[in-house]
Design a protein around this motif. Structure first.
Motif, PDB file in Angstrom:
ATOM      1  N   ILE A 137      39.965  56.049  30.384  1.00  0.00           N
ATOM      2  CA  ILE A 137      39.877  55.957  32.048  1.00  0.00           C
ATOM      3  C   ILE A 137      39.874  57.424  32.649  1.00  0.00           C
ATOM      4  O   ILE A 137      39.135  57.742  33.560  1.00  0.00           O
ATOM      5  CB  ILE A 137      40.926  55.069  32.811  1.00  0.00           C
ATOM      6  CG1 ILE A 137      40.883  53.705  32.180  1.00  0.00           C
ATOM      7  CG2 ILE A 137      41.008  55.607  34.309  1.00  0.00           C
ATOM      8  CD1 ILE A 137      42.111  52.736  33.011  1.00  0.00           C
ATOM      9  N   THR A 138      40.714  58.251  31.894  1.00  0.00           N
ATOM     10  CA  THR A 138      40.827  59.869  32.353  1.00  0.00           C
ATOM     11  C   THR A 138      39.588  60.576  31.969  1.00  0.00           C
ATOM     12  O   THR A 138      38.902  61.120  32.627  1.00  0.00           O
ATOM     13  CB  THR A 138      41.983  60.268  31.602  1.00  0.00           C
ATOM     14  OG1 THR A 138      43.173  59.675  32.112  1.00  0.00           O
ATOM     15  CG2 THR A 138      42.121  61.751  31.781  1.00  0.00           C
ATOM     16  N   LYS A 141      37.089  62.204  34.604  1.00  0.00           N
ATOM     17  CA  LYS A 141      36.704  63.504  34.698  1.00  0.00           C
ATOM     18  C   LYS A 141      35.258  63.653  34.563  1.00  0.00           C
ATOM     19  O   LYS A 141      34.556  64.650  35.255  1.00  0.00           O
ATOM     20  CB  LYS A 141      37.533  64.239  33.834  1.00  0.00           C
ATOM     21  CG  LYS A 141      38.960  64.147  34.127  1.00  0.00           C
ATOM     22  CD  LYS A 141      39.837  64.887  33.236  1.00  0.00           C
ATOM     23  CE  LYS A 141      41.150  65.258  33.498  1.00  0.00           C
ATOM     24  NZ  LYS A 141      42.196  66.044  32.558  1.00  0.00           N
ATOM     25  N   ARG A 142      34.449  62.933  33.409  1.00  0.00           N
ATOM     26  CA  ARG A 142      33.173  63.201  33.033  1.00  0.00           C
ATOM     27  C   ARG A 142      32.021  62.540  34.098  1.00  0.00           C
ATOM     28  O   ARG A 142      31.339  63.087  34.515  1.00  0.00           O
ATOM     29  CB  ARG A 142      32.781  62.560  31.909  1.00  0.00           C
ATOM     30  CG  ARG A 142      31.341  62.798  31.206  1.00  0.00           C
ATOM     31  CD  ARG A 142      31.174  64.009  31.008  1.00  0.00           C
ATOM     32  NE  ARG A 142      31.898  64.748  30.047  1.00  0.00           N
ATOM     33  CZ  ARG A 142      32.092  66.063  29.875  1.00  0.00           C
ATOM     34  NH1 ARG A 142      31.256  66.718  30.769  1.00  0.00           N
ATOM     35  NH2 ARG A 142      32.875  66.639  28.979  1.00  0.00           N
ATOM     36  N   GLY A 171      42.550  57.080  36.772  1.00  0.00           N
ATOM     37  CA  GLY A 171      41.275  56.657  37.320  1.00  0.00           C
ATOM     38  C   GLY A 171      40.985  57.168  38.947  1.00  0.00           C
ATOM     39  O   GLY A 171      40.053  57.048  39.340  1.00  0.00           O
ATOM     40  N   GLY A 172      42.346  57.608  39.524  1.00  0.00           N
ATOM     41  CA  GLY A 172      42.133  58.094  40.951  1.00  0.00           C
ATOM     42  C   GLY A 172      41.920  56.755  41.922  1.00  0.00           C
ATOM     43  O   GLY A 172      41.755  56.855  43.062  1.00  0.00           O
ATOM     44  N   GLY A 180      49.606  50.495  21.081  1.00  0.00           N
ATOM     45  CA  GLY A 180      49.789  51.742  22.208  1.00  0.00           C
ATOM     46  C   GLY A 180      48.546  51.536  23.159  1.00  0.00           C
ATOM     47  O   GLY A 180      47.972  52.495  23.514  1.00  0.00           O
ATOM     48  N   ILE A 181      48.532  50.181  23.687  1.00  0.00           N
ATOM     49  CA  ILE A 181      47.288  50.188  24.296  1.00  0.00           C
ATOM     50  C   ILE A 181      47.143  50.856  25.822  1.00  0.00           C
ATOM     51  O   ILE A 181      46.147  50.873  26.225  1.00  0.00           O
ATOM     52  CB  ILE A 181      47.040  48.363  24.554  1.00  0.00           C
ATOM     53  CG1 ILE A 181      45.835  48.127  25.347  1.00  0.00           C
ATOM     54  CG2 ILE A 181      48.284  48.126  25.724  1.00  0.00           C
ATOM     55  CD1 ILE A 181      44.754  48.272  24.532  1.00  0.00           C
ATOM     56  N   GLN A 182      48.265  50.936  26.542  1.00  0.00           N
ATOM     57  CA  GLN A 182      48.449  51.938  27.662  1.00  0.00           C
ATOM     58  C   GLN A 182      47.711  53.098  27.440  1.00  0.00           C
ATOM     59  O   GLN A 182      46.754  53.614  28.229  1.00  0.00           O
ATOM     60  CB  GLN A 182      49.837  51.777  28.266  1.00  0.00           C
ATOM     61  CG  GLN A 182      49.642  52.685  29.544  1.00  0.00           C
ATOM     62  CD  GLN A 182      50.593  51.744  30.431  1.00  0.00           C
ATOM     63  OE1 GLN A 182      51.339  50.805  30.294  1.00  0.00           O
ATOM     64  NE2 GLN A 182      50.779  52.458  31.804  1.00  0.00           N
ATOM     65  N   GLN A 183      47.956  53.765  26.335  1.00  0.00           N
ATOM     66  CA  GLN A 183      47.529  55.012  25.881  1.00  0.00           C
ATOM     67  C   GLN A 183      45.980  55.108  25.878  1.00  0.00           C
ATOM     68  O   GLN A 183      45.357  55.847  26.238  1.00  0.00           O
ATOM     69  CB  GLN A 183      48.476  55.714  24.874  1.00  0.00           C
ATOM     70  CG  GLN A 183      48.129  57.197  24.595  1.00  0.00           C
ATOM     71  CD  GLN A 183      48.472  58.032  25.885  1.00  0.00           C
ATOM     72  OE1 GLN A 183      49.755  57.877  26.188  1.00  0.00           O
ATOM     73  NE2 GLN A 183      47.736  58.796  26.340  1.00  0.00           N
TER      74      GLN A 183
END
Length: 506
Positions: free
Chosen positions: A290-291, A295-296, A261-262, A281-284
């Motif tokens: 978020i990524t 970016k978008r 997320g920066g 696999g919640i973190q992924q």
């Protein structure tokens, strides 16, 4: 009626023995009224009709309280809380101190609004007791307290109160509401402290919250900090929310930091669900979403001092939402069966992803159109979840698990008997109409609007649609800036309303 052989008095005595039946009936009805009036857990707010009408017509919410407007002569400078949450007893004792300015030079009437389950013990202004009246007029999850304030310019208003948050009557079937329980606490706004009808722009909330030591406290604003470990197995936490709309959550939380997320982003979930979170696999899922959004659209404007926190909340509070720098997701989204909302997609990951995306369109942009209530952040978030699925799994998967689900929801609404025959809706109970309105409004704002955006992308191209949404997010609207309106979207796409008729497209 005379009973032969018993005489007048004998006949009367014979028949009066059966009089206990109507008397008992009246007694039971009276007892029922007393039970309703004394209901300890559910308030008495009247049912409301709200949202869009069943047949597509608009309805208006009429506030029950005559005190909804603020007092222009009063300005709230700050609020300070000293709250002891007795989780084992499902109640709290608290003192709220408000610093006020009275610009009139005259005595003023001040209105406090709070959850109907709380009782005022004492109110003082600049150290002197003042009179107040509890109107006991339950409405919209609250009641009104009328307080008489002195003419002084600077007023220190101290309110002592206690009790437990009652459940809103609108959600009594689901028992959904704010809670104080032995292992979980969820409070905000009027459910935490009385809210005052004064101008409060920039007025923050600080305070000390005492809880059982085994509960981890999460607060909107700055992260809560332990300042005392007390005898009796409790801890006192310091809270500070400069925004003023403080929200509190406490439970057996595990904390994880998320990347992509920066800015600082944390995820809190119950220790009871640790294995399920790992299996899911919640973190992924969270980091992929978020990524993509970062970016978008760009990073959110959170800092280490006030980071974004994503919380799993208890199952009695349905859906999700946002409160300051908190993103709230109901535990049902993470269960093995999963909360699958066809308005958003067909899988658990889709549902969770949509909830996270809404953080960008709620906090990073302002989406609203007074002339089109269906244009909200919901449809934009649902469409973005489809785009993430398309990038990760391909067009076929994204269409099957997103677009087709939107169509099912849209067609189901349009085929509903009361949508096709709105004239019959007038004979339905108000509560049933209200439930239908909520359901159909959600379909229009989520599935319906996502279908319109999808249709627009078909006409102008998917890559160009990505550029349109990025531009609107980063630059805001031009019709009524900074709000992004429906016409802003149409103009950015170079399309007309008629070209996005989804009934013809599907």
């Amino acid at each position: 009626m005379r009973n032969h052989g018993k005489g007048l008095l004998g006949s009367f005595a014979h028949h009066v023995r059966r009089a206990y039946l109507p008397a008992l009936s009246f007694a039971l009805m009276g007892f029922g009224v007393i039970l309703y009036q004394s209901e300890p857990y559910i308030d008495h707010s009247p049912a409301k009709i709200y949202g869009s009408g069943v047949g597509g017509t608009q309805t208006t919410v009429v506030m029950d309280s005559p005190y909804a407007e603020g007092n222009p002569n009063l300005t709230l400078i700050s609020t300070q809380l000293d709250t002891d949450i007795e989780a084992s007893r499902s109640r709290l004792k608290s003192t709220a101190v408000y610093q006020l300015k009275n610009s009139s030079g005259k005595p003023q009437e001040c209105i406090l609004q709070m959850n109907p389950g709380y009782i005022i013990d004492r109110i003082t202004a600049n150290g002197e007791k003042v009179s107040f009246t509890d109107k006991k007029n339950d409405h919209e999850q609250m009641k009104d307290i009328i307080v008489s304030l002195p003419a002084e310019k600077e007023i220190r208003l101290e309110v002592r109160y206690k009790g437990y948050p009652k459940i809103w009557s609108e959600t009594r079937k689901q028992l959904s509401g704010y809670k104080i329980e032995r292992d979980y606490v969820e409070l905000n706004g009027i459910h935490l402290r009385p809210v005052i009808n004064a101008s409060a722009e920039g007025a923050g909330v600080t305070g000390e919250i005492t809880l059982p030591a085994e509960l981890l406290l999460i607060s909107s604003g700055q992260p809560a900090q332990v300042i005392h470990e007390n005898e009796g197995g409790t801890k006192t936490w310091r809270i500070d929310d400069p925004g003023g709309s403080v929200s509190l959550f406490a439970g057996d939380y595990i904390k994880r930091e998320l990347s992509g997320g920066g800015t600082p982003i944390y995820f809190y979930y119950s220790a009871k669900h640790a294995k399920q979170m790992e299996k899911l696999g919640i973190q992924q899922i969270l980091e992929d979403t978020i990524t993509y959004c970062t970016k978008r659209f760009g990073p959110l404007s959170h800092t280490e001092a006030e980071p974004l926190s994503i919380l799993e909340t208890a199952g009695h509070m349905f859906g999700g939402g946002s409160s300051g720098n908190l993103n709230i997701i109901n535990e049902s989204h993470f269960s093995e069966d999963g909360y699958i909302n066809s308005h958003s997609g067909a899988t658990i990951a889709d549902s969770i992803s949509t909830e996270i995306i809404q953080t960008w369109w709620l906090q990073g942009a302002m989406v609203m159109d007074a002339e089109n209530s269906d244009w909200t952040n919901g449809g934009l978030s649902v469409y973005a979840a489809y785009r993430i699925a398309k990038e990760m799994y391909g067009e076929d998967y994204a269409r099957e698990h997103h677009v087709e689900e939107w169509k099912k929801a849209w067609n189901s609404m349009n085929h509903n008997f009361y949508v096709r025959h709105p004239e019959y809706a007038d004979i339905l109970p108000e509560k049933y109409i209200a439930d239908l309105q909520v359901e159909f409004s959600t379909i229009r704002t989520h599935a319906g609007m996502a279908l319109k955006i999808y249709r627009a992308a078909q006409l102008i191209g998917g890559d160009k649609m990505d550029a349109v949404l990025t531009g609107l997010y980063q630059n805001g609207g031009t019709e009524h800036p900074p709000f992004i309106t429906w016409h802003d979207f149409l103009n950015a796409c170079g399309l007309t309303e008629e070209e996005l008729n989804i009934d013809e497209a599907i």
